[in-house]
Scaffold this motif. Structure first.
Motif, PDB file in Angstrom:
ATOM      1  N   THR A   1      22.668  -9.644  28.953  1.00 15.01           N
ATOM      2  CA  THR A   1      22.078  -8.302  28.933  1.00 15.01           C
ATOM      3  C   THR A   1      21.134  -8.068  30.113  1.00 15.01           C
ATOM      4  OG1 THR A   1      20.417  -9.157  27.404  1.00 15.01           O
ATOM      5  CG2 THR A   1      22.285  -7.956  26.456  1.00 15.01           C
ATOM      6  N   GLU A   2      20.751  -9.128  30.815  1.00 16.28           N
ATOM      7  CA  GLU A   2      19.923  -8.926  32.010  1.00 16.28           C
ATOM      8  C   GLU A   2      20.775  -8.598  33.229  1.00 16.28           C
ATOM      9  OE1 GLU A   2      15.862 -11.476  31.413  1.00 16.28           O
ATOM     10  OE2 GLU A   2      17.478 -12.431  32.515  1.00 16.28           O
TER      11      GLU A   2
ATOM     12  N   LYS B   1      24.302 -11.967  24.515  1.00 19.35           N
ATOM     13  CA  LYS B   1      24.738 -11.427  23.224  1.00 19.35           C
ATOM     14  C   LYS B   1      26.237 -11.652  23.082  1.00 19.35           C
ATOM     15  CE  LYS B   1      20.807  -8.863  22.779  1.00 19.35           C
ATOM     16  NZ  LYS B   1      19.700  -9.327  21.960  1.00 19.35           N
TER      17      LYS B   1
ATOM     18  N   GLN C   1      23.645  -6.422  15.955  1.00 16.01           N
ATOM     19  CA  GLN C   1      22.871  -7.488  15.302  1.00 16.01           C
ATOM     20  C   GLN C   1      23.287  -8.832  15.876  1.00 16.01           C
ATOM     21  OE1 GLN C   1      22.887  -7.149  11.014  1.00 16.01           O
ATOM     22  NE2 GLN C   1      22.670  -4.927  11.105  1.00 16.01           N
ATOM     23  N   SER C   2      23.007  -8.984  17.177  1.00 16.94           N
ATOM     24  CA  SER C   2      23.499 -10.168  17.869  1.00 16.94           C
ATOM     25  C   SER C   2      22.355 -11.042  18.357  1.00 16.94           C
ATOM     26  CB  SER C   2      24.393  -9.733  19.033  1.00 16.94           C
ATOM     27  OG  SER C   2      23.827  -8.623  19.686  1.00 16.94           O
ATOM     28  N   GLY C   3      21.244 -10.968  17.640  1.00 20.14           N
ATOM     29  CA  GLY C   3      20.157 -11.889  17.938  1.00 20.14           C
ATOM     30  C   GLY C   3      19.238 -11.376  19.033  1.00 20.14           C
ATOM     31  N   SER C   4      18.179 -12.152  19.309  1.00 18.07           N
ATOM     32  CA  SER C   4      17.147 -11.683  20.225  1.00 18.07           C
ATOM     33  C   SER C   4      17.303 -12.258  21.626  1.00 18.07           C
ATOM     34  CB  SER C   4      15.773 -12.075  19.663  1.00 18.07           C
ATOM     35  OG  SER C   4      15.764 -13.495  19.465  1.00 18.07           O
ATOM     36  N   GLY C   5      18.270 -13.154  21.824  1.00 16.13           N
ATOM     37  CA  GLY C   5      18.401 -13.783  23.135  1.00 16.13           C
ATOM     38  C   GLY C   5      18.935 -12.830  24.191  1.00 16.13           C
ATOM     39  N   THR C   6      18.947 -13.319  25.423  1.00 10.83           N
ATOM     40  CA  THR C   6      19.456 -12.533  26.542  1.00 10.83           C
ATOM     41  C   THR C   6      20.978 -12.391  26.468  1.00 10.83           C
ATOM     42  OG1 THR C   6      17.681 -13.387  27.890  1.00 10.83           O
ATOM     43  CG2 THR C   6      19.569 -12.481  29.059  1.00 10.83           C
TER      44      THR C   6
END
Lengths: 325, 725
Positions: free
Chosen positions: B591-592, B414, B407-412
């Motif tokens: 994460t990318e 984290k 649950q670390s948000g929606s951004g790239t």
């Protein structure tokens, strides 16, 4: 290190006279950041080392009506800070500044960056440029996490050049001088994929010195984006250099060149086509990234590099769109 | 003195020198380059040594011919360590040494030795147990309690796979020495004499080991080392290079020979940390209590069998356990102790499995670690872990920053937080110290120890100064050679406990002699005196005092020379073992790209009585930096097709730079209850939990476990994109 003769010419004319007709006879020494380790590892065993650092005509960056002329001895540090480079050729400044080691930025030269040998660990462990064993490359079944994701071999190393992709994107040429005189070769053709162990990965001949990089005048928005794991000394896992010619916010033509993903800088016509006539947005940049790796053929351990190459293109484009120069 | 003197330390608030944040005494020497490491020395007539190493992982030497090389100009000696018939079991194995007048000649000569091998089959990969075949040896099953029933009764069961690879010590000063073997040709002294300047963690025992190999009496072997450029557990014995170097020196007529490993063999043959891989299953209750633990593990420490560490780690008293451990023999260089040997691997496997269990039952892992602190085996440790878990959580702002897994948000990018624990013994080793007080007031402390870079010089001086009521600059310390009172090797974090105790005893013993000499002048009994602030004075009557100089003049012409010894047994209040630590990693994952960047790292440790908080913190900083490097970057990479090590260098054997480390917050747990236990070593414990804390933080950020250390873009993206690692 094997004993060798050390020559200290002060002119290009004198220097080319000291070179050999075949590889192995003489090596050119500039910053020495690669040659010394090659010699210590007995990967290069030249009979003569030709030091070109005393040749004044190889120094400096000149802005001309036609563009830039970058002397072979210009260091990566100079290149990253030169005001003409920073103002007009951001992708090139980015590429030079990206080298994380201050020692290499200060010692390593532009000419040396283009002429350095691959960092492939099979090559560096003495197993040959193509790492062939019993007629087959060791790399597809071996430790290939840092190797090529494009092409069908037999070369699977990646070009180590930091400047190569940016120079290909700019349509630059290199000047190669032998005793017979100079010739100019587009950087895109300077890098070659060797087909056999006896060949080199650059078009330079053993009797030639790379004296100058000639960058045409350009009005582009550009950037280089590097994927590198560490802040400290490290090689990029993938890079993208992009140069965009714009009409307002619309891309009229794009040059997109990947680094560290193939034996040469890898220009992606697919990504370039995907951008033509478009504005740069997160979506078009993403699409161009995907197009850039459309033909990727990753090896057993390096599928992750396809993602890195794709993201490098996207991020370079978004950065270039922000940049003025 | 009829009675045993009181060696106990003054209470915390009464200490004048101990507990102060002195900078290390050799800092200016080292940072200015004036400190001479053994590899910097160049005794007269020194020859340069070079090695021929095996290029093969497994081969038999079928012939070796050094006759041409012996005739090369400049070559003074050739010594064959692996004659024809020798079977070599790893790349880099020492075949022969050459000593020559220059380094270049020595290297070239070593290359020119004519040698033939019969190449034999090898195994160099250990991450896939299925490929190991007969090279894998499974140990017996260990069962505690009734694990089958416990798993059946469990509220929840979690399972995971974890792996931690072979890494190197990567000492900046490689292994080696300068060594001189002088034949006994002097008519008055026909015994051979050896002088050696090694890079060693064990000055006191070095001559004893060498004498067994060279058949020269240990009394004729002089060992001297002032500074060492890193050991981390890999530099305890003289090793093959000392034997080869000594024989080259002897053959060269007794000229000193410098023989140090190059970087590649340094990494390949001078020790490494064994790998460990495991499948772990945990069962437990909804409240976080673990009731059942099952481990199938394997790993390799090189050719000789080394079992992966037992599970669970630290929380060893879990009531129901099943464990099978397998060792894999590889054709790779042998393991050596690596800064808390076995413990990083053990902590990684255990703490990652506990974090996965916490995620499975939806609990905060800090609470799960606290719920299971009862299983910490050492008396008193459960409370310490509960305290340190809370303290680390507070310093890391855990309550604010931690989020349930994924649950670390929606951004790239984290952000993730991970916790792990460690433990260590750290009892003091045997140690002897001599304290000399001279009539002119000068004081020397002599001890056959070595300063591994941990600050040993500084803490010995602090203990002596505190004990004698003097200041730091009034005590001259002599360490680093084997003429001095014998101490122990610097390993197991036992040095500080050993040297502080022997120094304390020697200083107090010497002081008792001084009290006897000046008691008459003060009109008091010796036992009524105390040494405070450069004075000897009567307890309770501070005006009845002599300055230190005046007191020492009472000695007449005779110096005091007193010994103090520590046997290695714990002494309450002076020295003991058993330390805990809790660490939290706070990091961000792109994460990318799979690139992990450290934000902040919190380390909470106890080590009993802290002699110098600055140096204690420095040990923790150093261990955390080293550990983050292993957690993110380091890994030995070998090629099964050729048997070769592909990254025996500092280019693709990746080490962190300071820009990769992030901010480190160190908290020394120096509560009085810890202080009262006495001195405990700290070099190793802070190196233990880092891979686990980083691995757990990555899992927390991504919502999925990346099984294998190091946390490279390859490992992270392979996990995110569903490729099996």
């Amino acid at each position: 290190m094997q004993s060798f003769e050390y020559a200290n010419p002060t002119t290009v004319q004198e220097a080319v006279g000291l070179l050999g007709a075949k590889w192995g006879q003489a090596d050119v020494l500039a910053g020495g950041t690669d040659l010394l380790s090659l010699m210590k590892e007995h990967l290069h065993t030249p009979k003569r080392v030709v030091n070109i650092k005393n040749i004044k005509e190889l120094e400096g960056i000149q802005k001309t009506a036609d563009g830039l002329r970058i002397g072979a001895l210009v260091t990566m540090d100079e290149l990253s800070k030169n005001s003409d480079v920073v103002a007009g050729y951001k992708l090139l400044a980015d590429a030079a500044a990206g080298i994380p080691s201050p020692q290499i930025r200060h010692m390593g030269t532009a000419g040396g960056d283009l002429c350095q040998r691959p960092r492939c660990w099979y090559y560096r462990q003495g197993l040959g440029l193509l790492a062939m064993k019993d007629g087959k490359s060791l790399i597809p079944d071996g430790e290939n996490r840092y190797h090529s994701i494009f092409g069908d071999g037999p070369a699977y190393f990646v070009s180590a050049s930091s400047l190569g992709p940016a120079l290909v994107a700019l349509g630059a040429k290199v000047k190669l001088v032998s005793a017979k005189g100079p010739r100019e070769v587009p950087v895109a053709k300077f890098f070659v994929t060797p087909k056999d162990e006896a060949s080199r990965e650059i078009a330079l001949q053993p009797n030639e010195i790379l004296t100058e990089i000639i960058v045409p005048a350009a009005t582009v928005r550009s950037a280089t984006y590097e994927m590198r794991q560490k802040e400290a000394l490290d090689w990029p896992l993938a890079t993208a250099s992009v140069a965009l010619t714009m009409n307002g916010n619309t891309v009229t033509s794009a040059k997109i060149v990947l680094g560290h993903v193939a034996p040469t800088p890898y220009e992606s016509a697919q990504a370039e086509a995907a951008l033509k006539g478009k504005t740069i947005t997160a979506a078009t940049a993403e699409a161009a990234g995907k197009a850039a790796v459309q033909n990727a053929k990753p090896l057993s351990q390096n599928a992750y590099k396809v993602t890195l190459a794709k993201v490098a293109v996207k991020r370079a484009l978004l950065e270039a769109a922000k940049a003025k120069g | 003195m009829a009675n045993t003197p009181d060696y106990s330390y003054p209470p915390m608030d009464k200490r004048k020198v101990i507990g102060q944040r002195y900078k290390r005494l050799d800092g200016p020497m080292k940072s200015s380059g004036r400190a001479k490491y053994s590899s910097d020395l160049k005794p007269p007539d020194m020859l340069f040594g070079a090695y021929l190493h095996s290029p093969y992982a497994h081969a038999k030497v079928t012939s070796i011919d050094t006759s041409d090389v012996e005739k090369m100009p400049g070559v003074k000696a050739v010594y064959v360590a692996a004659p024809a018939g020798t079977e070599v079991n790893w790349q880099g194995y020492e075949i022969a040494g050459v000593a020559a007048t220059t380094e270049e000649i020595a290297r070239e000569a070593a290359r020119m030795i004519k040698i033939e091998y019969e190449v034999m089959p090898h195994l160099v990969k250990d991450d896939d147990l299925a490929l190991a075949g007969t090279r894998a040896k499974q140990g017996g099953e260990r069962v505690v309690g009734d694990p089958d029933k416990a798993f059946q009764d469990a509220d929840a069961v979690s399972e995971g796979q974890y792996g931690i690879p072979v890494v190197y010590h990567c000492c900046l000063e490689p292994h080696g020495q300068i060594i001189q073997w002088k034949p006994g040709t002097d008519p008055d002294n026909k015994s051979d004499q050896i002088h050696v300047w090694p890079s060693t963690q064990n000055v006191p025992d070095y001559a004893g080991s060498l004498s067994q190999n060279l058949k020269v009496p240990a009394t004729n072997i002089k060992v001297r080392m002032d500074y060492i450029g890193g050991g981390f557990g890999s530099k305890f014995t003289p090793d093959a290079w000392a034997i080869v170097g000594a024989n080259l020196s002897k053959k060269a007529g007794g000229r000193p020979v410098k023989l140090y490993l190059d970087r590649a063999p340094e990494l390949m043959i001078a020790g490494n940390r064994p790998s460990a891989y495991a499948k772990i299953k945990l069962g437990g209750k909804k409240d976080g209590t673990i009731t059942a633990w099952q481990t199938e593990s394997w790993g390799s420490g090189g050719f000789q069998p080394v079992n992966p560490p037992a599970q669970p780690y630290t929380y060893a008293n879990v009531p129901n356990i099943r464990e099978v451990r397998t060792t894999v023999s590889l054709n790779g260089g042998s393991q050596r102790a690596w800064r808390a040997p076995g413990n990083q691997q053990a902590s990684y496997l255990t703490c990652c499995a506990i974090e996965d269990f916490a995620a499975k039952i939806g609990m905060d892992p800090i609470e799960v670690f606290k719920a299971n602190a009862q299983y910490a085996a050492r008396t008193g440790a459960p409370d310490t872990y509960r305290y340190q878990l809370d303290k680390a959580a507070e310093l890391a702002e855990w309550k604010k920053l931690w989020h349930p897994r994924g649950q670390s948000g929606s951004g790239t990018i984290k952000r993730g937080m991970g916790v792990a624990i460690g433990s260590w013994n750290g009892n003091g080793h045997r140690s002897q110290c001599r304290t000399v007080i001279n009539p002119d007031g000068s004081v020397s402390v002599e001890i056959g120890s070595q300063d591994l870079g941990t600050g040993t010089r500084t803490i010995i001086t602090q203990v002596a100064a505190e004990s004698l009521g003097l200041q730091m600059g009034q005590v001259k310390l002599v360490i680093g050679n084997n003429d001095l009172p014998p101490d122990g090797g610097s390993g197991g974090s036992t040095t500080v406990g050993g040297v502080s105790t022997s120094t304390r005893k020697a200083a107090i013993n010497a002081l008792m002699k001084l009290y006897e000499a000046c008691a008459p002048a003060l009109g008091a009994q010796p036992e009524d005196l105390e040494a405070v602030d450069g004075h000897i004075r009567v307890k309770g009557s501070p005006n009845k005092s002599l300055t230190w100089q005046a007191a020492c003049r009472k000695l007449g012409a005779t110096s005091i020379s007193e010994m103090g010894a520590h046997t290695g047994q714990a002494i309450p209040g002076l020295v003991t073992g058993g330390a805990a630590g809790v660490q939290i990693a706070d990091l961000s994952v792109d994460t990318e790209t799979g690139i992990v960047k450290m934000n902040r790292y919190v380390a909470v440790h106890d080590c009993g009585m802290v002699i110098n908080p600055r140096l204690a913190e420095s040990q923790v900083y150093g261990a955390v930096i080293m550990g983050i490097s292993t957690a993110l970057y380091e890994e030995r990479i070998m090629d099964q097709q050729t048997g070769k090590t592909l990254n025996p260098d500092m280019e693709f054997y990746k080490l962190a730079g300071i820009g990769d480390i992030g901010n480190i917050i160190v908290h020394m747990d120096i509560r009085e209850e810890n202080d009262k236990r006495g001195v405990i070593g700290l070099g190793e414990p802070p190196a233990v939990p880092i891979c686990a804390a980083v691995g757990n933080a990555v899992a927390n950020a991504l919502g999925v476990r990346v099984p294998r250390i190091p946390m490279t873009p390859a490992h992270v993206l392979d996990t995110l994109e569903g490729r099996t690692a």
